[in-house]
Every structure is written in C-alpha cells, then in structure tokens.
Design a protein around this motif. Structure first.
Motif, PDB file in Angstrom:
ATOM      1  N   PHE A 170       0.437  -1.109   0.404  1.00 17.32           N
ATOM      2  CA  PHE A 170      -0.310  -0.527  -0.074  1.00 17.32           C
ATOM      3  C   PHE A 170       1.140   1.398  -0.161  1.00 17.32           C
ATOM      4  O   PHE A 170       0.340   1.866  -0.706  1.00 17.32           O
ATOM      5  CB  PHE A 170      -0.571   0.160   1.456  1.00 17.32           C
ATOM      6  N   ALA A 171       1.919   1.228   1.181  1.00 14.42           N
ATOM      7  CA  ALA A 171       2.898   2.341   0.619  1.00 14.42           C
ATOM      8  C   ALA A 171       3.888   2.183  -0.505  1.00 14.42           C
ATOM      9  O   ALA A 171       3.868   3.969  -0.896  1.00 14.42           O
ATOM     10  CB  ALA A 171       3.577   2.119   1.804  1.00 14.42           C
ATOM     11  N   ALA A 172       3.576   1.350  -1.097  1.00 18.26           N
ATOM     12  CA  ALA A 172       4.495   1.200  -3.224  1.00 18.26           C
ATOM     13  C   ALA A 172       3.788   2.627  -3.411  1.00 18.26           C
ATOM     14  O   ALA A 172       4.000   2.981  -4.297  1.00 18.26           O
ATOM     15  CB  ALA A 172       4.614   0.321  -2.971  1.00 18.26           C
ATOM     16  N   MET A 173       2.532   2.142  -3.318  1.00 19.30           N
ATOM     17  CA  MET A 173       1.273   3.224  -3.906  1.00 19.30           C
ATOM     18  C   MET A 173       1.719   4.452  -4.657  1.00 19.30           C
ATOM     19  O   MET A 173       1.243   5.370  -5.035  1.00 19.30           O
ATOM     20  CB  MET A 173       0.000   2.055  -3.838  1.00 19.30           C
ATOM     21  N   ILE A 174       1.837   4.637  -2.969  1.00 14.97           N
ATOM     22  CA  ILE A 174       2.046   6.293  -3.274  1.00 14.97           C
ATOM     23  C   ILE A 174       3.541   6.313  -3.538  1.00 14.97           C
ATOM     24  O   ILE A 174       3.696   7.596  -2.569  1.00 14.97           O
ATOM     25  CB  ILE A 174       1.416   6.681  -1.859  1.00 14.97           C
ATOM     26  N   GLY A 175       4.161   6.027  -3.591  1.00 16.82           N
ATOM     27  CA  GLY A 175       5.385   5.881  -3.588  1.00 16.82           C
ATOM     28  C   GLY A 175       6.272   6.558  -1.896  1.00 16.82           C
ATOM     29  O   GLY A 175       6.918   7.415  -2.059  1.00 16.82           O
ATOM     30  N   THR A 176       5.647   6.300  -1.102  1.00 21.11           N
ATOM     31  CA  THR A 176       6.713   6.314  -0.274  1.00 21.11           C
ATOM     32  C   THR A 176       6.858   4.689   0.920  1.00 21.11           C
ATOM     33  O   THR A 176       6.384   3.685   0.133  1.00 21.11           O
ATOM     34  CB  THR A 176       6.219   7.065   1.520  1.00 21.11           C
ATOM     35  N   THR A 177       7.635   4.699   1.972  1.00 23.25           N
ATOM     36  CA  THR A 177       8.338   4.255   3.445  1.00 23.25           C
ATOM     37  C   THR A 177       6.521   3.177   4.146  1.00 23.25           C
ATOM     38  O   THR A 177       5.553   4.332   4.400  1.00 23.25           O
ATOM     39  CB  THR A 177       9.110   3.867   3.991  1.00 23.25           C
ATOM     40  N   PRO A 178       6.845   1.612   4.840  1.00 14.66           N
ATOM     41  CA  PRO A 178       5.438   1.551   5.751  1.00 14.66           C
ATOM     42  C   PRO A 178       5.110   2.460   6.425  1.00 14.66           C
ATOM     43  O   PRO A 178       4.453   2.864   6.944  1.00 14.66           O
ATOM     44  CB  PRO A 178       5.844  -0.059   5.594  1.00 14.66           C
ATOM     45  N   GLU A 179       6.958   2.987   7.177  1.00 15.97           N
ATOM     46  CA  GLU A 179       7.212   3.532   8.207  1.00 15.97           C
ATOM     47  C   GLU A 179       6.866   5.226   8.015  1.00 15.97           C
ATOM     48  O   GLU A 179       5.668   5.720   8.777  1.00 15.97           O
ATOM     49  CB  GLU A 179       8.546   4.137   8.693  1.00 15.97           C
ATOM     50  N   THR A 180       6.516   5.801   6.919  1.00 19.25           N
ATOM     51  CA  THR A 180       5.849   7.329   6.607  1.00 19.25           C
ATOM     52  C   THR A 180       4.616   6.708   6.730  1.00 19.25           C
ATOM     53  O   THR A 180       3.546   7.574   7.243  1.00 19.25           O
ATOM     54  CB  THR A 180       6.283   7.341   5.099  1.00 19.25           C
ATOM     55  N   LEU A 181       4.141   6.070   5.465  1.00 23.90           N
ATOM     56  CA  LEU A 181       2.695   5.337   6.371  1.00 23.90           C
ATOM     57  C   LEU A 181       1.988   5.572   6.851  1.00 23.90           C
ATOM     58  O   LEU A 181       0.933   5.902   7.156  1.00 23.90           O
ATOM     59  CB  LEU A 181       2.128   3.902   4.654  1.00 23.90           C
ATOM     60  N   SER A 182       2.755   4.657   8.128  1.00 23.72           N
ATOM     61  CA  SER A 182       2.155   4.586   9.024  1.00 23.72           C
ATOM     62  C   SER A 182       2.117   5.932   9.513  1.00 23.72           C
ATOM     63  O   SER A 182       1.045   5.896  10.613  1.00 23.72           O
ATOM     64  CB  SER A 182       2.986   3.598  10.260  1.00 23.72           C
ATOM     65  N   ARG A 183       3.194   7.445  10.076  1.00 26.49           N
ATOM     66  CA  ARG A 183       2.546   7.717   9.606  1.00 26.49           C
ATOM     67  C   ARG A 183       1.557   8.852   9.763  1.00 26.49           C
ATOM     68  O   ARG A 183       1.103   9.501  10.620  1.00 26.49           O
ATOM     69  CB  ARG A 183       4.288   8.811  10.088  1.00 26.49           C
TER      70      ARG A 183
END
Length: 215
Positions: A170-183
């Motif tokens: 899911f994070a890859a779909m918005i071009g970011t990391t899982p950690e950033t997505l969680s934040r």
C-alpha cells in the motif's frame, strides 16, 4: 447498453473462479483477451530489472483490464494476482472484434469506457508522483472509498475501506515507505479524520479528507 447489446456481449463471455494467490496471467505472456472483475480483488504488479515487485494498482468489481489486447497483438505488461478470491469474466478478441465492427453503439460505449478509465488512471498516477505523501494518501483513500461506493452503493460502507494489501504494498502505491505511511495514517487518525483498525480504515470526516487531497 441496451438489453439487446447486453445479451450479445454476455453470449461471448466466459467466467472463471480464481482463489486467493492464483494468477490470471503473468507479465510477458501473450495477451488476447479482456478481463472484467465480477467480484473479488486483483492486484496488478510489475517486476523491475532487479526482480523487485512493484504494485501498479488494484482492480475492484466492475474494473476491467487487458482492453488493449482486443485491439493490439501485445504481451501483458503486468502480472494479475488474485488478492481476494472471486469470479473473473473474459472476452476473447476473436469474438469481440466482430461485434464492435457491426455495432457502432457498442463500439462507442467501449470507447467512452476506455477513455474514462484512462483519465482516472492519469489523474491518480499524476497525483501520486507529484503531491506530498499526505496528499497522495488522502487521494488514494478517496479513490478506494469511491470503489466501495460503486461496489456496494450504500453510504455507510462508502466511508469504510478495507486496505487491499499489506502495508508495504500500500505504501508503494503512494511512493513512500511503510513507516511514513504509518505516521501519516496516525496523523489523520489524531485529527479525527479517519479511524484505523488493522487493515480497515473508516473515514470520519470526508470533507476534511477532500481538503487535504486538494480536490
């Protein structure tokens, strides 16, 4: 489409049930069919030169893919993997082309549908590459919620989203990391805009999410 046109299209459709983990087709395989998701969920992925998998998008009930195979003799540019088991319909080029050659109304409907899908894909892809992660997340959540609205057609479900993939995908779909997505998810939850429970996201304030997405 009219009932008559619908009956003609249905006569050339074959349906197959796919369980979770099955592949509808692989990247690089010869393509000659249009596929329509009747129910379930499908993930389109590509592999880069290093063999790393990248999630392109998810396909929900009513979405279709492989449409260019009906007009061109090409290979699949992606792999279609079943995330949630369901029925997938299929139309072969040899059966479909004679129909649109004889039926201008059907050909126009097909052209309009393709045009709308391309526009939606362009808008989503553009926003996911240009905007900040928070805006990209807001737009993707709104995109997924619109799919729920189309699938179920009820307002309560429209505001509830089941994330269709693991957090890293899911994070890859918005071009970011899982950690950033969680934040970012935690921030939206703190702002009382969404509520997160495992892979379920409930939109509490749609207007606020639209503001963040800058729609």
């Amino acid at each position: 489409m009219s009932d008559h046109d619908l009956h003609i299209v249905e006569s050339i459709i074959e349906s197959n049930y796919y369980t979770k983990g099955n592949l509808v087709f692989r990247e690089g395989e010869q393509s000659e069919s249009l596929f329509i998701v009747n129910n379930g969920l499908i993930k389109l992925t590509q592999n880069n030169k290093e063999g790393k998998q990248h999630v392109l998008r998810f396909l929900f009930p009513g979405d279709y893919f492989g449409q260019f195979a009906l007009l061109h003799n090409k290979r699949h540019y992606a792999t279609a993997e079943v995330v949630e088991g369901g029925l997938v319909c299929r139309m072969h080029r040899k059966d479909f082309l004679p129909l649109i050659e004889k039926n201008t109304a059907l050909a126009f409907s097909f052209l309009m549908s393709m045009s709308e899908q391309l526009q939606q894909a362009d808008e989503l892809a553009g926003s996911l590459h240009i905007l900040e992660a928070e805006k990209r997340l807001a737009r993707l959540l709104l995109h997924l919620s619109s799919k729920n609205k189309q699938e179920y057609g009820t307002e309560p479900v429209w505001s509830q989203i089941h994330l269709p993939a693991a957090k890293k995908d899911f994070a890859a779909m918005i071009g970011t990391t899982p950690e950033t997505l969680s934040r970012k998810l935690n921030k939206l939850e703190t702002m009382k805009i969404i509520e997160v429970s495992k892979r379920t996201v409930v939109i509490l304030d749609v207007k606020a999410l639209y503001q963040i997405a800058e729609y």
